[in-house]
Design an enzyme around this catalytic site. Structure first.
Site, PDB file in Angstrom:
ATOM      1  N   CYS A  51      -1.079   9.113   2.880  1.00  0.00           N
ATOM      2  CA  CYS A  51      -1.034   8.604   1.503  1.00  0.00           C
ATOM      3  C   CYS A  51      -2.292   8.947   0.725  1.00  0.00           C
ATOM      4  CB  CYS A  51      -0.792   7.098   1.491  1.00  0.00           C
ATOM      5  SG  CYS A  51      -2.074   6.135   2.333  1.00  0.00           S
ATOM      6  N   GLU A  80       0.883  -1.171   0.000  1.00  0.00           N
ATOM      7  CA  GLU A  80       0.000   0.000   0.000  1.00  0.00           C
ATOM      8  C   GLU A  80       0.915   1.213   0.000  1.00  0.00           C
ATOM      9  OE1 GLU A  80      -1.713   3.167   0.644  1.00  0.00           O
ATOM     10  OE2 GLU A  80      -1.865   2.529   2.735  1.00  0.00           O
TER      11      GLU A  80
END
Length: 542
Positions: free
Chosen positions: A331, A297
């Site tokens: 993120c 991720e």
């Protein structure tokens, strides 16, 4: 376009970024939370002082790392909070062997897994204040963000406790009356987890909890910059919850040494990594020759699309929250505000006004909305991207950087060729790009190698969903902002944002277990070879 709202300099405590052993006067609230040095931290702590922690790693108990000690630094003041032992690769071998030996008993006892994880929920809640304090000081978070990490981490543990006792598999077509055929989900064995510094507790727990709940043992390597809240405190919580020896392990150390050794270790069946795309590519390249599964991720350049009919004030409020929370070090943070040219001036002025009222300082002492970035190197990187845009003709509204403090900044008139257009910034910078139409907005949104999260604002939900359908992204949110995550929903991205795996809900079973086909026959399968002539089926070899 002229922006008539000026963002004031929000750096309010210059001395806060200097190395110092003394602290300014604090409010009563802050004094109650305050830990002025390592000694008083140990006296005050519950999780860390209950066993007299002095920097060790964890595996079947606490042990001294044979590598160098690394300091734990408070990000706002640069003062040292504690030290952590780094382990060696030889010690990692011992940890991996201990995790291997613990697999069978842990995987075979779902009720034990459930009870440990539910007990961990209670312990984490009972020690919320201590954990939040470490998150605030170690990562530069404001207290609200630290509290959110604890709340979400408890939810991850509770969700994983449910996974422990659920059935994961299907009964297949028999193929005959004497045959039972099932497809079952089984744990990988030992999962290596490498986590980042930005949301240290939650982004570790997001992998640790489901991996444990589904019967794996875990070796966690937290980022060195947040080794306490991202690793040591989790070990203490699980230790208090009664996790068996070897089931959960924390191995502090350098990413290029212990991190890579963990990826390559033959006793580790799956590697879960959350962090930068550059590091994710390195991990994938290391694991590929071993044909080892990796769950990645990674970063994002997430679009926040504002169509011409959107509620401009609401879209700007979402845009400010999705850009500036935790100093943009998320993120899923908004990487590009893609705004229809009909409303771009109004939207930008609104966004600038919202940025101007955000206070920045030491989140452990001051009542602020923004703290420091993780280190001065990262802040300088953000400043370089802003200055590149300014030099290339963009309009920049924001204050000056002071050490690791970078104030909320808005850049308008961004076009291809500027670093701000394509690079992930990971700082409190709003990049505004004008779009000529819905089609142009979609084109700009997809003009990136990333594909993590996105948001679309429009008063017409059919129109918004039509645009959302065509954005290449693992997640998309209508009339919201892209920072959304919970334990029950699949979270992850595409392209440079990840390997295609997902965290959350049913995706956790897919991520942390693998299929095994099992058949059972009531009589032996004899095959089609001819039977021997002997009645007994025994042929003499003499």
């Amino acid at each position: 376009m002229v922006l008539n709202v000026r963002v004031k300099c929000l750096y309010c405590r210059t001395k806060a970024v200097q190395r110092a052993s003394t602290r300014p006067a604090r409010s009563a609230r802050s004094r109650r939370l305050a830990v002025t040095n390592v000694t008083t931290a140990i006296k005050k702590s519950v999780l860390l002082t209950a066993r007299g922690w002095t920097g060790e790693a964890y595996s079947g108990g606490w042990f001294r790392g044979a590598g160098d000690q690394m300091p734990v630094i408070e990000k706002a003041t640069l003062s040292q909070l504690a030290v952590v032992d780094q382990i060696t690769t030889a010690q990692l071998d011992q940890v991996a062997e201990r995790a291997r030996d613990a697999r069978k008993g842990w995987a075979a006892d779902p009720q034990l897994r459930r009870s440990v994880l539910l007990r961990a929920c209670e312990i984490l809640e009972a020690n919320r204040g201590e954990v939040v304090e470490w998150i605030v000081r170690e990562s530069g978070s404001i207290p609200a963000k630290g509290n959110g990490e604890v709340t979400d981490s408890i939810a991850e543990l509770a969700n994983a406790a449910d996974l422990a006792t659920e059935e994961h598999g299907v009964i297949l077509r028999k193929g005959g009356t004497e045959l039972t055929s099932v497809a079952e989900r089984v744990p990988y064995g030992t999962v290596g987890i490498i986590t980042p510094w930005n949301v240290p507790l939650l982004l570790a727990m997001r992998s640790v909890a489901p991996a444990l709940g589904l019967g794996n043992t875990v070796i966690l390597k937290p980022d060195n910059q947040t080794a306490i809240s991202g690793g040591i405190l989790i070990a203490r919580v699980l230790e208090e919850a009664g996790v068996p020896s070897g089931v959960f392990n924390v191995v502090p150390g350098a990413g290029t040494v212990i991190g890579e050794a963990l990826i390559l270790h033959p006793l580790v069946g799956l590697v879960s990594f959350t962090g930068s795309t550059m590091t994710g590519r390195r991990i994938a390249s290391l694991a590929a020759p071993l044909l080892k599964k990796v769950a990645l991720e990674l970063g994002g350049k997430n679009p926040h699309v504002v169509l011409a009919d959107a509620d401009v004030d609401g879209a700007a409020a979402s845009g400010a929250w999705g850009t500036f929370q935790h100093q943009g070090q998320v993120c899923m943070a908004i990487g590009r505000h893609i705004v229809d040219s009909e409303v771009v001036d109004r939207y930008t002025s609104n966004l600038v006004a919202r940025a101007a009222i955000l206070r920045q300082g030491d989140p452990f002492v001051d009542e602020v909305e923004l703290g420091p970035l993780i280190n001065e190197r990262q802040a300088a990187h953000v400043e370089e991207i802003v200055e590149d845009a300014r030099a290339r003709g963009a309009v920049v509204v924001g204050g000056e950087r002071h050490g690791a403090f970078m104030p909320p900044t808005v850049i308008s008139g961004v076009v291809p060729g500027m670093r701000a257009y394509g690079e992930e910034i990971f700082g409190p910078v709003a990049v505004v790009i004008a779009a000529k139409s819905d089609e142009d907005a979609i084109r700009i949104a997809n003009d990136t190698e990333y594909g993590l999260s996105a948001s679309v604002h429009s008063a017409d939900l059919l129109r918004a969903n039509s645009v959302a359908d065509r954005i290449r992204s693992g997640m998309v949110h209508i009339n919201a902002q892209p920072i959304n995550d919970n334990p029950w929903s699949p979270m992850g991205g595409l392209g440079a944002s990840g390997s295609g795996g997902r965290f959350g809900g049913p995706a956790n079973v897919e991520m942390f277990t693998t299929w095994r086909w099992r058949t059972t026959r009531t009589v032996p399968e004899r095959g089609f070879f001819p039977e021997p002539k002997s009645q007994s089926g025994h042929v003499s070899l003499d």
